[in-house]
Motif scaffolding. Sequence first.
Motif, PDB file in Angstrom:
ATOM      1  N   MET A   1       2.839   6.420  -8.375  1.00  0.00           N
ATOM      2  CA  MET A   1       2.208   5.421  -7.560  1.00  0.00           C
ATOM      3  C   MET A   1       1.416   4.389  -8.478  1.00  0.00           C
ATOM      4  O   MET A   1       0.523   4.711  -9.187  1.00  0.00           O
ATOM      5  N   ALA A  68       6.712   3.715 -12.514  1.00  0.00           N
ATOM      6  CA  ALA A  68       6.480   3.369 -10.984  1.00  0.00           C
ATOM      7  C   ALA A  68       6.868   1.792 -11.096  1.00  0.00           C
ATOM      8  O   ALA A  68       7.506   1.366  -9.862  1.00  0.00           O
ATOM      9  N   PRO A 148       3.432  -0.118  -4.645  1.00  0.00           N
ATOM     10  CA  PRO A 148       3.823   1.128  -4.747  1.00  0.00           C
ATOM     11  C   PRO A 148       4.892   1.615  -3.491  1.00  0.00           C
ATOM     12  O   PRO A 148       5.644   2.400  -3.506  1.00  0.00           O
ATOM     13  N   VAL A 149       4.578   0.907  -2.399  1.00  0.00           N
ATOM     14  CA  VAL A 149       5.656   0.994  -1.197  1.00  0.00           C
ATOM     15  C   VAL A 149       7.005   0.584  -1.755  1.00  0.00           C
ATOM     16  O   VAL A 149       8.108   1.109  -1.261  1.00  0.00           O
ATOM     17  N   GLY A 151       8.123   0.396  -4.639  1.00  0.00           N
ATOM     18  CA  GLY A 151       8.651   1.529  -5.595  1.00  0.00           C
ATOM     19  C   GLY A 151       8.897   2.763  -4.893  1.00  0.00           C
ATOM     20  O   GLY A 151      10.199   3.276  -5.310  1.00  0.00           O
ATOM     21  N   GLY A 152       8.321   3.218  -3.912  1.00  0.00           N
ATOM     22  CA  GLY A 152       8.965   4.296  -3.255  1.00  0.00           C
ATOM     23  C   GLY A 152      10.268   3.761  -2.477  1.00  0.00           C
ATOM     24  O   GLY A 152      11.050   4.904  -2.455  1.00  0.00           O
ATOM     25  N   PHE A 153      10.748   2.766  -1.753  1.00  0.00           N
ATOM     26  CA  PHE A 153      11.842   2.436  -1.304  1.00  0.00           C
ATOM     27  C   PHE A 153      12.822   2.363  -2.422  1.00  0.00           C
ATOM     28  O   PHE A 153      13.750   3.028  -2.095  1.00  0.00           O
ATOM     29  N   ALA A 155      12.690   4.117  -5.305  1.00  0.00           N
ATOM     30  CA  ALA A 155      13.050   5.518  -5.575  1.00  0.00           C
ATOM     31  C   ALA A 155      13.954   6.310  -4.579  1.00  0.00           C
ATOM     32  O   ALA A 155      14.820   7.119  -4.624  1.00  0.00           O
ATOM     33  N   ALA A 156      13.663   6.034  -3.199  1.00  0.00           N
ATOM     34  CA  ALA A 156      14.300   6.848  -2.054  1.00  0.00           C
ATOM     35  C   ALA A 156      15.631   6.530  -2.079  1.00  0.00           C
ATOM     36  O   ALA A 156      16.555   7.250  -1.855  1.00  0.00           O
ATOM     37  N   GLU A 159      17.588   8.080  -5.168  1.00  0.00           N
ATOM     38  CA  GLU A 159      17.849   9.747  -4.705  1.00  0.00           C
ATOM     39  C   GLU A 159      18.760   9.842  -3.741  1.00  0.00           C
ATOM     40  O   GLU A 159      19.678  10.886  -4.085  1.00  0.00           O
TER      41      GLU A 159
END
Length: 198
Positions: A1, A68, A148-149, A151-153, A155-156, A159
Amino acid sequence: MIGLYHPGSSLLHRIPAGAKVLVFAALTLAIALTAGGAWTLPAAGCLTAVLYLLAGLGIRPLLRQLCAARWIVLVMLVTQVIFLPVPVALTNTGRVLIVIVLAALITLTTRIPALLDATERALAPFRRFGVNPAAIGLLLALTITVIPVIGGFAAAIREAQRARGAPVRLQRFVVPLLVMSLKHSDELADALTARGIE
């Protein structure tokens, strides 16, 4: 993050938030104005690594920040390559990556409330011109937390694509990322409106 404050007693931790923001702004301006030079980006990259070491963070947090930001950088690079020559696109993307990592260093060595207070104090003289320092401080806080939000999207999405065995295609990655980001923006706007923040 990206970001996430790391307690410490280094010189960078002790420097006031306002001074850090001014130095960051100066470095960003210098990178923007001299990015055409052959040694500018490598020198800025080395300086960034040295600053992480001076902050007592080491190389591992720097690598985490780079990791990240990888999806943001990828989308930016691909979209620029469509319209610009490859060397220009690479230079622009490298410039933005260094700025992101430098900004992350500020949040790693400075508590967010201190950053927001410094921003509001710096903008206070502009109230007479209709500037709302509190609103700009809130905007800064939202900007810091949204990286970071996103970045999380990203990555999801990747995946999920790996789990389905889907081939890597720009359209299959960018479109869901934009949809999720816009949906998050709408939800955030609704939450702010519900709290009486226009």
